[in-house]
Structures are given as C-alpha cells and as structure tokens.
Design an enzyme around this catalytic site. Structure first.
Site, short mmCIF file in Angstrom:
data_model
loop_
_atom_site.label_atom_id
_atom_site.label_comp_id
_atom_site.label_asym_id
_atom_site.label_seq_id
_atom_site.Cartn_x
_atom_site.Cartn_y
_atom_site.Cartn_z
NE ARG A 16 -3.69 0.39 2.17
CZ ARG A 16 -3.95 1.16 3.21
NH1 ARG A 16 -3.60 0.79 4.42
NH2 ARG A 16 -4.59 2.30 3.06
CB SER A 17 0.50 4.42 -1.84
OG SER A 17 1.16 5.66 -1.91
CD GLU A 44 9.89 -12.00 -0.47
OE1 GLU A 44 10.41 -13.07 -0.81
OE2 GLU A 44 9.74 -11.04 -1.25
CD GLN A 83 3.79 -20.60 1.59
OE1 GLN A 83 4.94 -21.00 1.68
NE2 GLN A 83 3.51 -19.41 1.12
#
Length: 99
Positions: A16-17, A44, A83
C-alpha cells in the site's frame, strides 16, 4: 490470507502506498501468485526508512490484484503449495537430486 486460486486467475501482491511512504515494503520478490496456488501467501516485509514503525495485527499493509488467465491447464505444483504459516526458503530443494 489463505488463497485457493483457480486455473483462470493469478494474483500480484502490492504494498500500500501509505505504508510505502513510511519506508515499509510488503514484498521484495514473492509478489506473483500462480494460477492453482493454494496456501497462505508470503510477505517479505522490510523497513527501508529511518524510523521504527510498529505494525499491528489487522493493519492493512498490502493488497492483491487479480488477473484473468487464459489457457492454463496445470496449476502451481511448486514447493510452497499448501503452506500454512511462515515458511522459510526451500531453495535447497532446487539442488536435491531425485532417487
């Protein structure tokens, strides 16, 4: 988030900006989500800014953009399929020999 993408849908994780302007990136390289992927996506997260930023549960730091895919006949079959939580790198599997 748990995803179960059909063969006609792919996804891309984007930070998100508002969070990026603080220096926080939500993904570095694992932004693409293949058609047929099932599991929890990996973020990440890194802080590239000069200040400590506290991330709290429920905070919106990323979004997923979905794209229609045509002609995909076999979905993702990689090492991260299904996962369920934080999953470290499985790069070593690229170097293991069969049998």
């Amino acid at each position: 988030e748990w995803l179960n993408l059909p063969l006609d849908l792919a996804g891309k994780v984007e930070g998100r900006s508002s969070v990026g302007r603080l220096g926080i990136t939500a993904h570095v390289t694992a932004g693409f989500i293949d058609p047929g992927f099932k599991g929890r996506i990996t973020l990440e997260i890194a802080n590239h800014g000069p200040n400590t930023i506290k991330l709290v549960s429920g905070m919106r730091i990323a979004q997923i953009a979905f794209e229609l895919v045509q002609g995909c006949t076999q979905g993702y079959q990689g090492k991260y399929q299904n996962q369920k939580g934080v999953t470290g790198s499985k790069l070593y599997e690229d170097f293991q020999k069969d049998g």
